[in-house]
Design a protein around this motif. Structure first.
Motif, PDB file in Angstrom:
ATOM      1  N   UNK A  31       0.835  -1.212   0.000  1.00 58.22           N
ATOM      2  CA  UNK A  31       0.000   0.000   0.000  1.00 58.22           C
ATOM      3  C   UNK A  31       0.864   1.254   0.000  1.00 58.22           C
ATOM      4  N   UNK A  32       1.917   1.199   0.788  1.00 62.55           N
ATOM      5  CA  UNK A  32       2.806   2.370   0.847  1.00 62.55           C
ATOM      6  C   UNK A  32       3.476   2.622  -0.495  1.00 62.55           C
ATOM      7  N   UNK A  33       3.877   1.519  -1.165  1.00 64.27           N
ATOM      8  CA  UNK A  33       4.536   1.659  -2.471  1.00 64.27           C
ATOM      9  C   UNK A  33       3.591   2.273  -3.499  1.00 64.27           C
ATOM     10  N   UNK A  34       2.309   1.796  -3.472  1.00 61.47           N
ATOM     11  CA  UNK A  34       1.325   2.338  -4.419  1.00 61.47           C
ATOM     12  C   UNK A  34       1.089   3.820  -4.178  1.00 61.47           C
ATOM     13  N   UNK A  35       0.976   4.211  -2.892  1.00 66.26           N
ATOM     14  CA  UNK A  35       0.770   5.625  -2.561  1.00 66.26           C
ATOM     15  C   UNK A  35       1.955   6.464  -2.995  1.00 66.26           C
ATOM     16  N   UNK A  36       3.161   5.936  -2.777  1.00 66.83           N
ATOM     17  CA  UNK A  36       4.348   6.691  -3.181  1.00 66.83           C
ATOM     18  C   UNK A  36       4.402   6.889  -4.696  1.00 66.83           C
ATOM     19  N   UNK A  41       3.800  10.455  -9.380  1.00 62.41           N
ATOM     20  CA  UNK A  41       3.171  10.791 -10.664  1.00 62.41           C
ATOM     21  C   UNK A  41       2.510  12.165 -10.611  1.00 62.41           C
ATOM     22  N   UNK A  42       1.803  12.463  -9.516  1.00 59.87           N
ATOM     23  CA  UNK A  42       1.136  13.759  -9.365  1.00 59.87           C
ATOM     24  C   UNK A  42       2.154  14.890  -9.328  1.00 59.87           C
ATOM     25  N   UNK A  43       3.261  14.674  -8.619  1.00 59.65           N
ATOM     26  CA  UNK A  43       4.284  15.716  -8.546  1.00 59.65           C
ATOM     27  C   UNK A  43       4.914  15.973  -9.908  1.00 59.65           C
ATOM     28  N   UNK A  44       5.091  14.910 -10.684  1.00 64.46           N
ATOM     29  CA  UNK A  44       5.663  15.058 -12.023  1.00 64.46           C
ATOM     30  C   UNK A  44       4.722  15.852 -12.930  1.00 64.46           C
ATOM     31  N   UNK A  45       3.408  15.554 -12.818  1.00 67.16           N
ATOM     32  CA  UNK A  45       2.416  16.281 -13.625  1.00 67.16           C
ATOM     33  C   UNK A  45       2.398  17.753 -13.252  1.00 67.16           C
ATOM     34  N   UNK A  46       2.519  18.063 -11.960  1.00 64.11           N
ATOM     35  CA  UNK A  46       2.531  19.457 -11.517  1.00 64.11           C
ATOM     36  C   UNK A  46       3.753  20.189 -12.051  1.00 64.11           C
ATOM     37  N   UNK A  47       4.879  19.467 -12.006  1.00 63.62           N
ATOM     38  CA  UNK A  47       6.106  20.076 -12.536  1.00 63.62           C
ATOM     39  C   UNK A  47       5.962  20.395 -14.024  1.00 63.62           C
ATOM     40  N   UNK A  48       5.362  19.447 -14.766  1.00 66.08           N
ATOM     41  CA  UNK A  48       5.147  19.665 -16.210  1.00 66.08           C
ATOM     42  C   UNK A  48       4.239  20.866 -16.440  1.00 66.08           C
ATOM     43  N   UNK A  49       3.151  20.982 -15.648  1.00 70.16           N
ATOM     44  CA  UNK A  49       2.211  22.101 -15.794  1.00 70.16           C
ATOM     45  C   UNK A  49       2.895  23.425 -15.474  1.00 70.16           C
TER      46      UNK A  49
END
Length: 227
Positions: A31-36, A41-49
């Protein structure tokens, strides 16, 4: 790995064993691995935006995107052949548009459906009607000068009159204020001994007072009326 829940019962199997504890640990780790992974992925998308927003602002800063800025940019590419057609008005070239100042040369006819003013003074509307110049008086067209009509004729004055006599000659109606009479030739002048004149006494009559102590004489006349 999918986590399978184990139900533990007090004083009954299954008991707590290393295998069961390891299963719980493995589930938590998964579960921890999936959350990480999702966070990454979300942080990467924010960086791209953020990168895209920075690039867009650098290309055309919102603070510079005003009407004045757009006009200034358009002016840099305006001109003949630019495709903007900004050098014409309704498709008419600027050289063919009359301005309100300076001298103007007009090739062709100039039409004015309303009043025509020069230095603030309205000018009379004029036209050529055939060969007669006319002006608009507010309710109709009126001729401007020129000869309107000429009536000609010959009068015979008898011989040896006693005192002053006169002849009345009927003519076509004229405007007495714009008409005069000319005396023409005297035929048989050698035998004439007297005097003669012509006068316009009304709009349809010429009177010719005369004295003749000689022979009969023919006198021509013309009645000239102007506009």
């Amino acid at each position: 790995m999918a986590y399978t829940k184990t139900t533990f019962n007090e004083g009954a199997a299954p008991g707590i064993s290393a295998a069961e504890l390891n299963k719980i640990g493995d589930g938590i780790a998964a579960a921890a691995s999936t959350a990480d992974s999702a966070l990454s992925t979300a942080q990467s998308a924010q960086t791209t935006a953020n990168t895209a927003n920075t690039t867009a602002n650098a290309a055309l800063p919102a603070s510079s995107y005003t009407a004045a800025d757009v006009l200034a940019k358009v002016k840099t590419v305006d001109g003949a052949g630019s495709g903007l057609d900004a050098d014409t008005v309704d498709g008419i070239q600027g050289a063919n548009i009359i301005t309100t100042t300076g001298g103007q040369t007009i090739a062709g006819s100039l039409r004015a459906d309303g009043g025509f003013n020069v230095n603030g003074t309205q000018q009379a509307q004029t036209r050529l009607n055939g060969s007669v110049l006319e002006f608009w008086n507010g309710s109709g067209w009126t001729p401007v000068g020129g000869i309107k009509s000429v009536q000609r004729g010959t009068v015979n004055f008898p011989s040896n009159t006693s005192g002053t006599a006169f002849l009345d000659i009927t003519i076509s109606t004229v405007n007495t204020a714009k008409t005069f009479v000319n005396v023409g030739n005297l035929n048989n002048l050698q035998s004439f001994a007297g005097r003669v004149r012509f006068e316009l006494i009304n709009s349809t009559t010429i009177r010719a007072p005369y004295v003749n102590n000689g022979g009969a004489v023919d006198v021509t006349y013309e009645v000239i009326e102007s506009y």
